[in-house]
Design an enzyme around this catalytic site. Structure first.
Site, PDB file in Angstrom:
ATOM      1  N   TYR A 101      -5.879  -1.426   9.267  1.00 48.25           N
ATOM      2  CA  TYR A 101      -6.495  -1.210   7.966  1.00 48.25           C
ATOM      3  C   TYR A 101      -7.513  -0.096   8.121  1.00 48.25           C
ATOM      4  O   TYR A 101      -8.042   0.152   9.204  1.00 48.25           O
ATOM      5  CB  TYR A 101      -7.104  -2.476   7.357  1.00 48.25           C
ATOM      6  CG  TYR A 101      -6.024  -3.440   6.907  1.00 48.25           C
ATOM      7  CD1 TYR A 101      -5.401  -3.276   5.681  1.00 48.25           C
ATOM      8  CD2 TYR A 101      -5.610  -4.483   7.735  1.00 48.25           C
ATOM      9  CE1 TYR A 101      -4.383  -4.133   5.282  1.00 48.25           C
ATOM     10  CE2 TYR A 101      -4.596  -5.340   7.339  1.00 48.25           C
ATOM     11  CZ  TYR A 101      -3.990  -5.153   6.116  1.00 48.25           C
ATOM     12  OH  TYR A 101      -2.981  -5.996   5.727  1.00 48.25           O
ATOM     13  N   ASN A 119     -10.614   0.713   7.424  1.00 53.01           N
ATOM     14  CA  ASN A 119     -11.991   0.658   7.923  1.00 53.01           C
ATOM     15  C   ASN A 119     -12.111   0.518   9.435  1.00 53.01           C
ATOM     16  O   ASN A 119     -13.200   0.685   9.983  1.00 53.01           O
ATOM     17  CB  ASN A 119     -12.754  -0.484   7.247  1.00 53.01           C
ATOM     18  CG  ASN A 119     -12.848  -0.304   5.750  1.00 53.01           C
ATOM     19  OD1 ASN A 119     -12.379   0.696   5.203  1.00 53.01           O
ATOM     20  ND2 ASN A 119     -13.448  -1.263   5.086  1.00 53.01           N
ATOM     21  N   TYR A 158       0.812  -1.222   0.000  1.00 47.70           N
ATOM     22  CA  TYR A 158       0.000   0.000   0.000  1.00 47.70           C
ATOM     23  C   TYR A 158       0.847   1.274   0.000  1.00 47.70           C
ATOM     24  O   TYR A 158       0.293   2.370  -0.053  1.00 47.70           O
ATOM     25  CB  TYR A 158      -0.945   0.015   1.202  1.00 47.70           C
ATOM     26  CG  TYR A 158      -1.953  -1.103   1.169  1.00 47.70           C
ATOM     27  CD1 TYR A 158      -3.017  -1.080   0.273  1.00 47.70           C
ATOM     28  CD2 TYR A 158      -1.840  -2.194   2.023  1.00 47.70           C
ATOM     29  CE1 TYR A 158      -3.936  -2.108   0.228  1.00 47.70           C
ATOM     30  CE2 TYR A 158      -2.761  -3.229   1.989  1.00 47.70           C
ATOM     31  CZ  TYR A 158      -3.806  -3.186   1.089  1.00 47.70           C
ATOM     32  OH  TYR A 158      -4.721  -4.206   1.049  1.00 47.70           O
ATOM     33  N   HIS A 183      -4.723   6.163  -0.995  1.00 46.31           N
ATOM     34  CA  HIS A 183      -5.356   5.981   0.319  1.00 46.31           C
ATOM     35  C   HIS A 183      -4.361   6.148   1.466  1.00 46.31           C
ATOM     36  O   HIS A 183      -4.763   6.307   2.611  1.00 46.31           O
ATOM     37  CB  HIS A 183      -5.991   4.588   0.378  1.00 46.31           C
ATOM     38  CG  HIS A 183      -7.402   4.570   0.861  1.00 46.31           C
ATOM     39  ND1 HIS A 183      -8.212   5.675   0.964  1.00 46.31           N
ATOM     40  CD2 HIS A 183      -8.176   3.527   1.283  1.00 46.31           C
ATOM     41  CE1 HIS A 183      -9.406   5.325   1.413  1.00 46.31           C
ATOM     42  NE2 HIS A 183      -9.407   4.037   1.621  1.00 46.31           N
ATOM     43  N   ASN A 208     -14.277   5.627   4.736  1.00 47.42           N
ATOM     44  CA  ASN A 208     -14.487   4.609   5.772  1.00 47.42           C
ATOM     45  C   ASN A 208     -13.596   4.777   6.993  1.00 47.42           C
ATOM     46  O   ASN A 208     -13.989   4.427   8.103  1.00 47.42           O
ATOM     47  CB  ASN A 208     -14.322   3.207   5.182  1.00 47.42           C
ATOM     48  CG  ASN A 208     -15.479   2.851   4.272  1.00 47.42           C
ATOM     49  OD1 ASN A 208     -16.607   3.301   4.487  1.00 47.42           O
ATOM     50  ND2 ASN A 208     -15.218   2.063   3.251  1.00 47.42           N
TER      51      ASN A 208
END
Length: 191
Positions: A64, A66, A14, A19, A112
């Site tokens: 993560y 969320n 990532y 994000h 989120n």
């Protein structure tokens, strides 16, 4: 005391994704203010230091995106940090690359990570710094988990620096001063 949170997803796959811009800003703050982010606890990695003579905690949740609120809540509860002193930095697809928007409260706007923080803190009143990552042409998930181009990275250097400076402005002055100073920010370079 201030808690400065950068949102992102853990793991090298990532790195440099849209994000994860919150993590990149936290890394920049860490470098600018000599704050090592080397402790693991509270479902995240964090470090303690000072900005403008105020104690700060820099946090990158490792839950993560969320579930980011779990980590934020644990740190805030442990250190007894009020919501007004929790600054959250994250990506915003409704802003062009090279733009910032600072808010003192508000809805999750479909993000989120913010949704999770609002649920965990039971309030939407906490400062946030939104870093523009541009609009997706098609699939949202593919877009936010996609990596920045070389040209985009050049523009984002300015955004990351401005986001870092806006954190200091919030701490030294207040959220209104930071909004007045940085909400009109636009990077000199463009795509």
């Amino acid at each position: 005391m201030f808690l400065i949170v950068g949102l992102g997803n853990p793991g090298s796959k990532y790195d440099n994704t849209r994000h994860n811009i919150g993590f990149e800003v936290i890394d920049n703050i860490s470098n600018e203010y000599n704050i090592d982010i080397n402790r693991q606890k509270f479902k995240g990695v964090y470090g303690e230091g000072f900005i403008a003579n105020n104690k700060v905690i820099l946090l990158k949740p490792t839950t993560y995106m969320n579930l980011s609120g779990d980590s934020v809540r644990e740190v805030a509860n442990f250190y007894k940090i009020s919501n007004e002193n929790i600054i959250v930095i994250y990506d915003d697809i409704s802003l062009d690359i090279g733009r910032l928007r600072i808010r003192e409260k508000g809805s999750a706007g479909g993000h989120n990570g913010i949704k999770s923080i609002i649920a965990n803190l039971s309030t939407d009143v906490f400062p946030r710094i939104k870093v523009g990552v541009g609009q997706p042409n098609d699939n949202l998930v593919d877009y936010v988990l996609g990596k920045f181009s070389k040209e985009e990275k050049e523009v984002l250097k300015e955004s990351i620096e401005a986001a870092t400076n806006s954190v200091e402005e919030i701490i030294k002055q207040d959220i209104n001063s930071a909004m007045n100073k940085f909400n009109g920010f636009k990077a000199n370079k463009s795509i």
